[in-house]
Design an enzyme around this catalytic site. Structure first.
Site, PDB file in Angstrom:
ATOM      1  NE  ARG A 181      -2.344  56.016  17.974  1.00  0.00           N
ATOM      2  CZ  ARG A 181      -3.254  56.258  17.025  1.00  0.00           C
ATOM      3  NH1 ARG A 181      -2.865  56.591  15.816  1.00  0.00           N
ATOM      4  NH2 ARG A 181      -4.547  56.171  17.299  1.00  0.00           N
ATOM      5  CE  LYS A 182      -4.134  60.001  14.273  1.00  0.00           C
ATOM      6  NZ  LYS A 182      -5.246  59.672  13.333  1.00  0.00           N
ATOM      7  N   GLY A 183      -4.277  61.082  21.155  1.00  0.00           N
ATOM      8  CA  GLY A 183      -5.036  61.618  22.281  1.00  0.00           C
ATOM      9  C   GLY A 183      -6.380  62.193  21.888  1.00  0.00           C
ATOM     10  CE  LYS A 203      -1.912  53.703  24.987  1.00  0.00           C
ATOM     11  NZ  LYS A 203      -0.596  54.371  25.282  1.00  0.00           N
ATOM     12  CB  SER A 204      -8.177  54.787  30.061  1.00  0.00           C
ATOM     13  OG  SER A 204      -8.582  53.564  29.488  1.00  0.00           O
ATOM     14  CB  SER A 209      -4.969  53.910  22.330  1.00  0.00           C
ATOM     15  OG  SER A 209      -3.863  54.516  22.942  1.00  0.00           O
ATOM     16  NE  ARG A 222      -9.005  57.193  24.468  1.00  0.00           N
ATOM     17  CZ  ARG A 222      -7.840  57.265  23.827  1.00  0.00           C
ATOM     18  NH1 ARG A 222      -6.798  56.587  24.308  1.00  0.00           N
ATOM     19  NH2 ARG A 222      -7.712  57.999  22.743  1.00  0.00           N
ATOM     20  CG  PHE A 246      -2.243  64.749  22.842  1.00  0.00           C
ATOM     21  CD1 PHE A 246      -2.237  63.564  23.556  1.00  0.00           C
ATOM     22  CD2 PHE A 246      -1.561  64.791  21.629  1.00  0.00           C
ATOM     23  CE1 PHE A 246      -1.575  62.444  23.076  1.00  0.00           C
ATOM     24  CE2 PHE A 246      -0.898  63.686  21.141  1.00  0.00           C
ATOM     25  CZ  PHE A 246      -0.908  62.508  21.862  1.00  0.00           C
ATOM     26  CG  HIS A 280      -2.550  50.501  33.766  1.00  0.00           C
ATOM     27  ND1 HIS A 280      -3.241  51.674  33.635  1.00  0.00           N
ATOM     28  CD2 HIS A 280      -1.429  50.620  32.991  1.00  0.00           C
ATOM     29  CE1 HIS A 280      -2.565  52.492  32.832  1.00  0.00           C
ATOM     30  NE2 HIS A 280      -1.467  51.879  32.435  1.00  0.00           N
TER      31      HIS A 280
END
Length: 331
Positions: A293-295, A86-87, A166, A158, A264, A136
């Site tokens: 999702r949102k970024g 999620k980064s 996230s 991040r 995004f 990862h």
């Protein structure tokens, strides 16, 4: 029994329902704020969610697969993208792919097809050169050959508050078997995040500081460290850094086009309309993509209470003591 005793008894009973090991590996149980158990397999002091190991690791044997990856032979033109989950992995992978092709065009394939932990040795070897590998996995699990031969690594970080939000939504949307990976509220999930990502053994914090130390100890190693927030704030500047690091020819027009294609909303649309996203179809509730999702930067402000934020800050300062990494928590 008191309520607390009932909760403790329920925990013990549910804990006992899980096996103590998986493929010979110890299983550790963490609990969220509501007492829900969350089992993880322990490999080299790294926690891997049990459900994801069973669903996504080739053969389900994480130890064997980690060893396979450690022994993978790299090619001269391999590039490895390393990020904590999620980064911005998809984001930087698309940027690198476009820059190395010299075209701001989407590939129909998704990054998972070149992801070390979720692809078999045969699949990795079948990839055409130049390979834009991604993972990862923590530093200690990377291919030894890659480190010995000093192949280029891009490391994207991040801020952990946005990672927590996230990750929560990712786990809520992702299925393992007939169950979601996580079914509680965000407030309940934070207890898990502390245990999995900000604990004494470390998850997120150990991941980023291990790379920080590696870069300091090996100043001649070709590693480029980037912040998610910097890419968001000034994409053309950061994409130019990547192009220079990769030593690929580029023009201002290409950088602008890559930045636009990798915005995004454009990546999200491409994921839905262009990509062959077989992983999402397999693991989501309804077959729709759940990676994008949102970024944004600072979405954590919509989820953390004042008390939760204060506790997080205290934990962050303690776990990151001695680190010189500077994260932006808002723009």
């Amino acid at each position: 029994m008191t309520t607390k005793e009932n909760e403790s008894s329920s925990k013990s009973e549910e804990h006992a329902s899980f096996p103590k090991e998986f493929n010979g590996l110890p299983i550790e149980i963490d609990y969220d704020g509501a007492g829900r158990p969350f089992p993880s397999v322990i490999v080299d002091d790294q926690k891997f969610p049990l459900g994801m190991i069973k669903t996504m690791i080739p053969g389900g044997n994480i130890v064997e697969h980690v060893q396979t990856i450690r022994n993978t032979i790299v090619r001269d033109d391999d590039v490895l993208i390393c990020t904590y989950p999620k980064s911005g992995t998809h984001w930087i992978w698309e940027i690198v792919s476009m820059l190395r092709k010299g075209k701001a065009e989407y590939d129909t394939k998704i990054k998972v097809t070149a992801m070390l932990e979720f692809t078999s040795k045969d699949q990795i070897e079948a990839l055409e050169s130049p390979r834009n590998l991604n993972t990862h996995f923590p530093l200690r699990m990377l291919p030894k050959d890659l480190l010995d031969k000093k192949r280029k690594i891009l490391h994207v970080m991040r801020n952990p508050k946005d990672v927590a939000v996230s990750m929560y939504h990712h786990f809520k949307a992702m299925m393992t078997g007939l169950r979601t990976v996580y079914s509680g509220t965000f407030s309940e999930y934070l207890s898990l995040f502390y245990a999995l990502e900000m604990g004494a053994k470390g998850g997120w914090n150990k991941y980023v500081t291990d790379f920080e130390k590696f870069a300091k100890d090996n100043p001649d190693y070709p590693i480029l460290s980037l912040y998610f927030e910097d890419i968001k704030q000034d994409p053309k500047r950061e994409i130019t850094k990547v192009a220079k690091f990769l030593d690929v020819p580029y023009t201002e027009e290409l950088i602008t086009a890559v930045a636009e294609r990798c915005e995004f909303e454009n990546l999200k649309k491409a994921s839905q309309e262009i990509k062959d996203d077989f992983v999402t179809r397999k693991l989501s509730h309804d077959g729709r993509q759940f990676i994008y999702r949102k970024g944004t930067v600072g979405d954590w402000k919509n989820w953390f209470t004042v008390a939760q934020n204060e506790l997080f800050d205290e934990t962050y300062e303690r776990r990151m003591s001695g680190s010189e990494l500077k994260f932006k928590f808002s723009l």
